[in-house]
Design a protein around this motif. Sequence first.
Motif, PDB file in Angstrom:
ATOM      1  N   MET A  36     -50.154 -16.037  16.749  1.00  0.00           N
ATOM      2  CA  MET A  36     -50.931 -14.796  16.734  1.00  0.00           C
ATOM      3  C   MET A  36     -51.897 -14.771  15.560  1.00  0.00           C
ATOM      4  O   MET A  36     -53.062 -14.395  15.702  1.00  0.00           O
ATOM      5  N   GLU A  37     -51.424 -15.183  14.394  1.00  0.00           N
ATOM      6  CA  GLU A  37     -52.280 -15.190  13.208  1.00  0.00           C
ATOM      7  C   GLU A  37     -53.400 -16.217  13.328  1.00  0.00           C
ATOM      8  O   GLU A  37     -54.485 -16.020  12.773  1.00  0.00           O
ATOM      9  N   ALA A  38     -53.153 -17.284  14.057  1.00  0.00           N
ATOM     10  CA  ALA A  38     -54.170 -18.316  14.258  1.00  0.00           C
ATOM     11  C   ALA A  38     -55.142 -17.950  15.380  1.00  0.00           C
ATOM     12  O   ALA A  38     -56.117 -18.659  15.613  1.00  0.00           O
ATOM     13  N   GLY A  39     -54.849 -16.875  16.090  1.00  0.00           N
ATOM     14  CA  GLY A  39     -55.725 -16.460  17.181  1.00  0.00           C
ATOM     15  C   GLY A  39     -55.471 -17.186  18.485  1.00  0.00           C
ATOM     16  O   GLY A  39     -56.223 -17.030  19.439  1.00  0.00           O
ATOM     17  N   ILE A  40     -54.419 -17.978  18.540  1.00  0.00           N
ATOM     18  CA  ILE A  40     -54.074 -18.701  19.761  1.00  0.00           C
ATOM     19  C   ILE A  40     -53.564 -17.725  20.814  1.00  0.00           C
ATOM     20  O   ILE A  40     -53.843 -17.859  22.002  1.00  0.00           O
ATOM     21  N   VAL A  41     -52.793 -16.743  20.335  1.00  0.00           N
ATOM     22  CA  VAL A  41     -52.249 -15.693  21.204  1.00  0.00           C
ATOM     23  C   VAL A  41     -52.818 -14.371  20.706  1.00  0.00           C
ATOM     24  O   VAL A  41     -52.717 -14.061  19.513  1.00  0.00           O
ATOM     25  N   PRO A  42     -53.432 -13.586  21.595  1.00  0.00           N
ATOM     26  CA  PRO A  42     -54.008 -12.319  21.143  1.00  0.00           C
ATOM     27  C   PRO A  42     -52.927 -11.315  20.738  1.00  0.00           C
ATOM     28  O   PRO A  42     -51.885 -11.206  21.390  1.00  0.00           O
ATOM     29  N   ALA A  43     -53.165 -10.629  19.621  1.00  0.00           N
ATOM     30  CA  ALA A  43     -52.219  -9.613  19.146  1.00  0.00           C
ATOM     31  C   ALA A  43     -52.913  -8.733  18.119  1.00  0.00           C
ATOM     32  O   ALA A  43     -53.837  -9.173  17.435  1.00  0.00           O
ATOM     33  N   ASP A  44     -52.456  -7.503  18.029  1.00  0.00           N
ATOM     34  CA  ASP A  44     -53.000  -6.615  17.000  1.00  0.00           C
ATOM     35  C   ASP A  44     -52.109  -6.679  15.760  1.00  0.00           C
ATOM     36  O   ASP A  44     -51.009  -7.241  15.780  1.00  0.00           O
ATOM     37  N   GLY A  45     -52.596  -6.111  14.679  1.00  0.00           N
ATOM     38  CA  GLY A  45     -51.878  -6.161  13.409  1.00  0.00           C
ATOM     39  C   GLY A  45     -50.511  -5.520  13.464  1.00  0.00           C
ATOM     40  O   GLY A  45     -49.572  -5.991  12.824  1.00  0.00           O
ATOM     41  N   MET A  46     -50.375  -4.443  14.224  1.00  0.00           N
ATOM     42  CA  MET A  46     -49.093  -3.740  14.315  1.00  0.00           C
ATOM     43  C   MET A  46     -48.039  -4.613  14.996  1.00  0.00           C
ATOM     44  O   MET A  46     -46.888  -4.655  14.578  1.00  0.00           O
TER      45      MET A  46
END
Length: 72
Positions: A36-46
Amino acid sequence: MFPEYRDLISRLKIEDEHFARIFDRHNDLDQQIKNMEAGIVPADGMTIENLKKEKLQLKDSLYQILRKASNV
């Protein structure tokens, strides 16, 4: 994680089903967070923050089990 308990971790992963489950979940969360942090999997900060909190709780549980098992 916990290099001083490397041998004990290896043993508990085989002998303690509960420990193995927590350990695997911790590692799964670690990989999810990295993706998620690498942008491989979309996610919001929460979402990432909640996963990190769960991962930290699991790490605390693992540490408690390791400390207890090392004092036996």
